[in-house]
Scaffold this active site. Structure first.
Site, short mmCIF file in Angstrom:
data_model
loop_
_atom_site.label_atom_id
_atom_site.label_comp_id
_atom_site.label_asym_id
_atom_site.label_seq_id
_atom_site.Cartn_x
_atom_site.Cartn_y
_atom_site.Cartn_z
N GLY A 175 0.79 -1.23 0.00
CA GLY A 175 0.00 0.00 0.00
C GLY A 175 0.82 1.27 0.00
N GLU A 231 1.34 -37.34 4.48
CA GLU A 231 0.55 -36.26 5.08
C GLU A 231 0.13 -36.61 6.50
OE1 GLU A 231 0.39 -33.46 3.78
OE2 GLU A 231 1.19 -34.00 1.83
N HIS A 266 2.94 -35.60 8.86
CA HIS A 266 2.91 -34.17 9.21
C HIS A 266 1.88 -33.89 10.29
CE1 HIS A 266 5.72 -32.76 6.23
NE2 HIS A 266 4.99 -33.17 5.20
N ASP A 290 9.72 -29.99 1.44
CA ASP A 290 9.97 -30.04 2.88
C ASP A 290 11.47 -29.92 3.17
OD1 ASP A 290 7.27 -30.43 3.12
OD2 ASP A 290 7.44 -32.61 3.26
#
Length: 676
Positions: free
Chosen positions: A239, A458, A461, A532
């Protein structure tokens, strides 16, 4: 007499207007000169004679050939080279000139009768040809067409070089005019601080500039001087340009806006000329604001340019900018704002006091600022009660203001695509997933073995992140391919101003959980953990080289924040580099073994998670909590998630607000990508 005394300059002004130079005069003068040259080119080799004299000369066999124009009743006769002195006595002419005479004849028939008699009686050998005669307009085009075309092309090129629609005074010299866009207070939409959410610190810095432009005497009466320039520094999309426009809108003054690349041209001296013209216009409009976006295009440090030319146009432009910024008076009412995300490469002379006195850092918004930004961008969107700005702010860490605007727009598009009348929470969650992870690819062909390997990865994790205190709270895990990843895990990270060594190690251990689960439960490792490993390696290297968190190299930082001290050389020796490599390998190996140990202690829970993933393809926080139990380390983010889950369960009892299938539900932006 009285009027002349009161307005003595009036006659002078009229005189100036009368003789004001117009560049189009040059075009007319050039055209007349070319026409005159063309008309007088053959005058020395032509002559007009009468019909009687022509008959006498024709019988003497003076002419080589004759052309009769029937429509004009004119004969064009070419004189023989050895008879030139008969018609042009005393004139020296070249034999290659081929002089001609023109004769007005009574008619073509009488000329034919005369020619037949001359051939039979005087034995002349003059060749005769008859033509209808040229059209006057066609003759003019043939004669003057190339000249006119040349002039028109030349005018077009000059107008293009001037960069404007008309020549006017200055003409081609307007190439050195500044290309600044003027946002005037009367005919442009006004942007105020209400349109700029967040950026509390930056707005506080620039409020003083606004106060000076509104009431300069408040500061000048006490001898104070307003800063001449302010440099807005920050990542893209935060911005900076919007904040500069808000300053101009609040101060209600003219606002000149241009980019640093507008000064750079291939012509020598144009950049410096545009800088001078910009400041001249600014002084005429004072008080005003001049905003230069991406100033690093011309403000790069001198002496480090790869161009070997002795006269560098970019450096000349920078020198002129330095002179102008230090040249106008302190209280002239002209304030320079500039924006860049590369402040480290700017010339030091540009940042010294007296030019850019202040550097205003416009950083990525924090949680509260993101909530305010969502509030601004949600105004024009039709939303229902399920949309919570605080939850959206927590699920978009690291997002800039431009990213948040993109999320809101993408959510509206998703809702419209599904023929909804309102944009709901799930649309925003899908929009975040779409921006962070990419588009879902349910058509990707995978074997059952590959799906099982991804589910094991997964689930690794999810298991370790649930069992570690400082790991980020889990939101969702999926094995549906999205973007370049074959599977992903979404977290809701805590924004910490300070991160400890233990927190970093827990995050590394959680990231390595996928590779550890593959080795532990499938007996093989794959390339699915490349992303990873990349993240873990960078984090371990930062701990050793930047943060001084290693045992053999404690309290040492090899990072140069200025980017100008060490250049391309390393600030450590080869032996130190070897120690760094050993420490990085040690940290990663320890966390990898730690991940395998945690997984071995929770084998049953991990296998249950992997089976649920294979069955449903998507699991959420409550599924992990059902298997492993409630986490003992509840954070503010987890409290928000629990509250949202309770609200979702209550909403399921209301058919009007029922949400779609789980795979399009909540998601969070921080992911563990499996394959890049």
């Amino acid at each position: 007499m009285e009027n002349n005394r009161m307005n003595p300059n009036k006659p002078k002004d009229n005189k100036q207007k009368m003789f004001r130079f117009n560049f189009y005069w040059m075009y007319g003068i050039i055209l007349l000169l070319l026409a005159a040259l063309y008309m007088t080119n053959d005058s020395a080799g032509t002559k007009e004679i009468g019909w009687t004299e022509f008959q006498k000369l024709a019988k003497e066999n003076v002419f080589d050939k004759m052309v009769v124009y029937n429509k004009k009743n004119v004969v064009e006769a070419t004189v023989k080279s050895d008879k030139i002195g008969v018609i042009f006595p005393g004139e020296k002419m070249s034999d290659s000139l081929s002089p001609k005479v023109y004769i007005k004849i009574p008619s073509a028939d009488k000329f034919s009768d005369f020619y037949d008699n001359a051939v039979s009686e005087n034995k002349i050998d003059t060749q005769v040809s008859f033509e209808e005669g040229d059209d006057t307009m066609w003759s003019f085009l043939i004669s003057f067409g190339p000249i006119i075309l040349f002039v028109l092309v030349w005018i077009f090129l000059m107008r293009r070089m001037s960069g404007g629609a008309g020549g006017g005074p200055g003409g081609v010299f307007s190439v050195g005019k500044a290309k600044a866009q003027l946002f005037d207070k009367d005919n442009n939409p006004k942007v105020t601080f209400k349109d700029v959410a967040g950026l509390a610190g930056a707005k506080q810095e620039v409020e003083e500039i606004v106060s000076f432009l509104k009431n300069p005497s408040k500061y000048t009466e006490l001898g104070g001087k307003i800063p001449k320039g302010a440099l807005l520094v920050g990542p893209p999309g935060t911005g900076k340009t919007l904040l500069a426009k808000a300053v101009a809108g609040e101060a209600n003054v003219p606002f000149f806006s241009l980019s640093g690349s507008d000064f750079v041209e291939m012509f020598v001296g144009v950049g410096a000329s545009r800088v001078r013209d910009l400041f001249r216009q600014a002084k005429e409009k004072a008080p005003c604001i001049v905003f230069i976006d991406e100033i690093d295009a011309v403000g790069r440090a001198r002496g480090k340019n790869a161009n070997m030319n002795s006269n560098d146009e970019r450096e000349n432009t920078l020198n002129q900018l330095l002179t102008e910024m230090d040249g106008f008076g302190s209280n002239s009412g002209v304030i320079i704002l500039a924006a860049t995300n590369r402040a480290d490469i700017l010339d030091k002379a540009l940042l010294r006091a007296g030019r850019f006195d202040r550097q205003i850092h416009v950083e990525l918004p924090d949680l509260n600022e993101r909530k305010e930004i969502f509030g601004v961008h949600l105004r024009p969107i039709k939303i229902d009660d399920s949309v919570d700005a605080e939850l959206l702010a927590r699920q978009t860490p690291g997002f800039s203001g431009a990213d948040i605007a993109n999320v809101c727009n993408e959510a509206a598009l998703i809702a419209a695509r599904n023929n909804k009348k309102f944009v709901q929470k799930e649309d925003f969650m899908n929009a975040v997933d779409r921006i962070v992870g990419g588009l879902e690819k349910r058509t990707t062909v995978m074997t059952e073995t590959e799906r099982k390997r991804i589910a094991i990865h997964e689930a690794g994790h999810a298991t370790i992140s649930w069992k570690l205190e400082h790991a980020n709270p889990l939101v969702k895990v999926t094995i549906v391919p999205r973007g370049k990843a074959l599977g992903a895990a979404w977290y809701l990270p805590e924004e910490r101003p300070i991160t400890t060594r233990e927190e970093m190690l827990d995050e590394m251990c959680s990231t390595l959980g996928g590779r550890a689960a593959e080795e532990l439960y499938s007996g093989q490792i794959s390339n699915g953990a490349s992303n990873d490993l990349e993240r873990v390696t960078k984090q371990a290297y930062a701990m050793v080289v930047y943060y001084g968190m290693s045992d053999k190299l404690p309290n040492i930082n090899y990072y140069d924040s200025s980017g100008q001290e060490w250049g391309f050389t390393k600030p450590y020796s080869e032996s130190t580099a070897r120690i760094i490599d050993e420490e990085v390998q040690k940290i990663i190996s320890e966390q990898y073994e730690r991940a395998k140990k945690i997984l071995a202690e929770n084998t049953e829970g991990h296998n249950q998670l992997a089976n649920v993933l294979l069955e449903r393809e998507v699991i959420y926080r409550e599924d992990v909590e059902h298997i492993f139990g409630k986490r003992p380390w509840a954070s503010r983010s987890e409290e928000i998630l629990e509250k949202e889950n309770k609200d979702d369960k209550n909403d399921k009892n209301n058919p009007k607000e029922q949400t779609p299938a789980p795979e399009t539900g909540e998601e969070a932006p921080k992911t563990e990508d499996d394959k890049s």
